[in-house]
Design an enzyme around this catalytic site. Structure first.
Site, PDB file in Angstrom:
ATOM      1  CG  ASP A   8    -138.889 -34.815 -41.569  1.00 33.66           C
ATOM      2  OD1 ASP A   8    -138.454 -34.394 -42.671  1.00 33.66           O
ATOM      3  OD2 ASP A   8    -138.816 -36.010 -41.243  1.00 33.66           O
ATOM      4  NE  ARG A  44    -135.425 -41.141 -37.622  1.00 36.89           N
ATOM      5  CZ  ARG A  44    -135.731 -40.498 -38.755  1.00 36.89           C
ATOM      6  NH1 ARG A  44    -135.193 -40.886 -39.907  1.00 36.89           N
ATOM      7  NH2 ARG A  44    -136.598 -39.505 -38.755  1.00 36.89           N
TER       8      ARG A  44
END
Length: 560
Positions: free
Chosen positions: A466, A192
């Site tokens: 996160d 990613r």
């Protein structure tokens, strides 16, 4: 080092950077800070890679800046009272006779995908290995974005780790154990990149920072794509934070360019786009159409989507969100968005990947049992509505997620009962509680403490927090402040109340850490408490900013 101060600009708040450090020129017009040029970075930023990055930047960066600028008036219209809406129903994307390219053999089973920061060799090896039950994920997404703080060290280590993961040589050693890969028994490696909005501030080309996502794609593709093809595998990428189909077109053109640069046929690279912004949820089919020759799937990025819902509709008093913990995929607008994605993906031959279960295993059997029941229910629901796969954040839960995905894929699930244009606008709801505010503040402190220590995902209160969940926490607190929300206990959300909750939650954290570390390690206790006190001060300042910034950060940390 100079201390950053807040600088207000028309569309965002950014920390003021210290004066630029001395630069080293790597090629005509290409520079990095002198301190960034070391044995680790020189090993991956070879002259051909530098030439590729510079060429791509000069070809694509102006268009990227235009796409980012185009977001501003769209958001201004929503801030002024407009609502997002679907694109032209009669477009080629919506009604043309097209499908995505056939799914490569190694991407046909994506029942469970595990994700984590690419910068940690140990975590990458664990993601690519079997868990304690002897079970492994089908795919592993090595992340340069939400779970990784984009410090130069982390970014460069991440590139090394991708290379080591692909060629099977990655190792990590402690005094007790050496961690190694089993190259013939690994999940599919996916990368990613950073989103369109993020700059890599340590690579300056013609006076401008390079795109973080372009940098991630160019470096990893250059070093690994040919190796993957020789292994009979597919170079595969995740693309985050897209807001418009024209942005997907930019990425598709970049895919074509990197393939041409390394001599691979167009369509070799495959990508999954996260549909994790509210604007993108209205353009699912248009986005898929733009990168159809490189498409493998779309993903329901639930946590960033909640953040985007709040951010986009922040000025709308009838769209004030309830406590974060209550916003599940069963909410009508979340359910409609997920089913719309599944319907469109399957009609066009692409996979529809579900969202993240963010649990980390609890310390007691009873807590792990409760967590497992929630993961099982969540993944069972995702499979039942038609998803082809899902995400977990910890190897422990792979076993339970896999048990719920009972087929290799569900491309034959066409969902004729689902509307192509459902109501996907978030609704203002209750509860809005003091406990919800406490959760936001607590997550803010914990995440900021990790960030200050070069970590962007932290295990906290049984969850992996996160950047996405931090973004929810600060955005929701801002929204409640901005609208003067009255909580369930009758208290109004004011700056004074937020300050009070920060004080109280920091005190709780200090008590917990003191009890956990104990009195036998006074130096460790003192440094840990100091780091949390600093984190609380930093998070407090961010949460109380008068203007909601678009993103917590829009550039990597500059090396000084």
């Amino acid at each position: 080092m100079n201390t950053p101060t807040a600088v207000q600009t028309p569309d965002r708040i950014e920390p003021a950077l210290s004066p630029r450090p001395p630069l080293r020129e790597l090629a005509p017009g290409v520079s990095v800070p002198v301190a960034a040029w070391n044995d680790t970075s020189t090993a991956v930023l070879t002259p051909p890679v530098i030439e590729l990055i510079a060429s791509l930047h000069r070809r694509f960066n102006e268009r990227r800046r235009e796409l980012l600028a185009a977001r501003v008036p769209r958001q201004a219209a929503v801030d002024a009272g407009a609502l997002p809406d679907f694109e032209n129903h009669n477009s080629e994307a919506a009604h043309g006779d097209w499908d995505v390219a056939p799914i490569p053999a190694d991407l046909r089973v994506r029942r469970v995908e595990i994700t984590g920061p690419v910068s940690s060799a140990k975590m990458v090896i664990n993601m690519l290995s079997r868990n304690a039950d002897g079970v492994r994920a089908d795919t592993a997404m090595l992340d340069f974005e939400d779970s990784m703080k984009p410090s130069w060290r982390n970014v460069i280590n991440g590139i090394h780790n991708v290379i080591g993961a692909v060629d099977g040589t990655l190792t990590f050693s402690t005094p007790e154990k050496t961690y190694r890969l089993t190259p013939d028994d690994m999940p599919v490696v996916m990368v990613r990149t950073r989103g369109l909005h993020l700059d890599e501030s340590n690579v300056i080309i013609d006076g401008q920072p390079v795109s973080g996502g372009l940098f991630d794609l160019a470096t990893t593709f250059f070093h690994t794509a040919q190796t993957l093809v020789r292994q009979g595998k597919t170079p595969t990428y995740y693309i985050p934070k897209t807001e418009h189909a024209l942005e997907a077109r930019w990425w598709n053109d970049l895919f074509v360019a990197v393939q041409e640069a390394v001599g691979l046929p167009r369509g070799t690279l495959r990508a999954t786009f996260l549909i994790e912004t509210l604007p993108a949820a209205f353009q699912i089919e248009e986005i898929l159409f733009e990168f159809r020759e490189h498409a493998a799937a779309l993903n329901v990025g639930r946590w960033d989507k909640i953040f985007s819902d709040i951010k986009v509709l922040k000025n709308h008093p009838d769209r004030i969100m309830a406590d974060r913990a209550t916003i599940t995929m069963q909410k009508p607008w979340m359910d409609a968005y997920a089913k719309r994605l599944i319907k469109i993906c399957h009609e066009r031959g692409a996979y529809a990947i579900g969202g993240m279960s963010a649990f980390t295993p609890g310390k007691t059997p009873e807590l792990r049992q409760r967590q497992t029941a929630k993961v099982t229910a969540d993944k069972g629901h995702e499979f039942s509505i038609g998803h082809d796969g899902c995400w977990v954040s910890h190897p422990y839960f792979i076993t339970y997620a896999l048990a719920e995905f009972k087929a290799e894929h569900q491309l034959d699930r066409m969902l004729p009962e689902v509307s192509r244009y459902p109501d996907i606008l978030p609704r203002g709801e209750e509860p809005r509680s003091i406990d919800g505010l406490r959760t936001n503040v607590r997550v803010g402190i914990a995440y900021q403490q990790g960030w200050n220590n070069d970590i962007a995902c932290v295990s906290w209160d049984g969850l992996m927090e996160d950047l996405a969940t931090y973004e929810i926490s600060r955005a929701q607190t801002w929204q409640w402040l901005h609208h003067g929300v009255t909580l369930a206990d009758g208290r109004k959300v004011t700056p004074a109340l937020v300050e009070q909750v920060f004080d109280e939650e920091l005190a709780r954290i200090v008590e917990e850490i003191t009890a956990d570390i104990g009195g036998g390690q006074p130096a460790l206790l003192a440094s840990t408490l100091a780091s949390f006190r600093q984190a609380a001060a930093d998070a407090r300042a961010t949460f109380l900013e008068p203007k909601l910034r678009d993103y917590f950060r829009q550039a990597s940390d500059p090396v000084e």
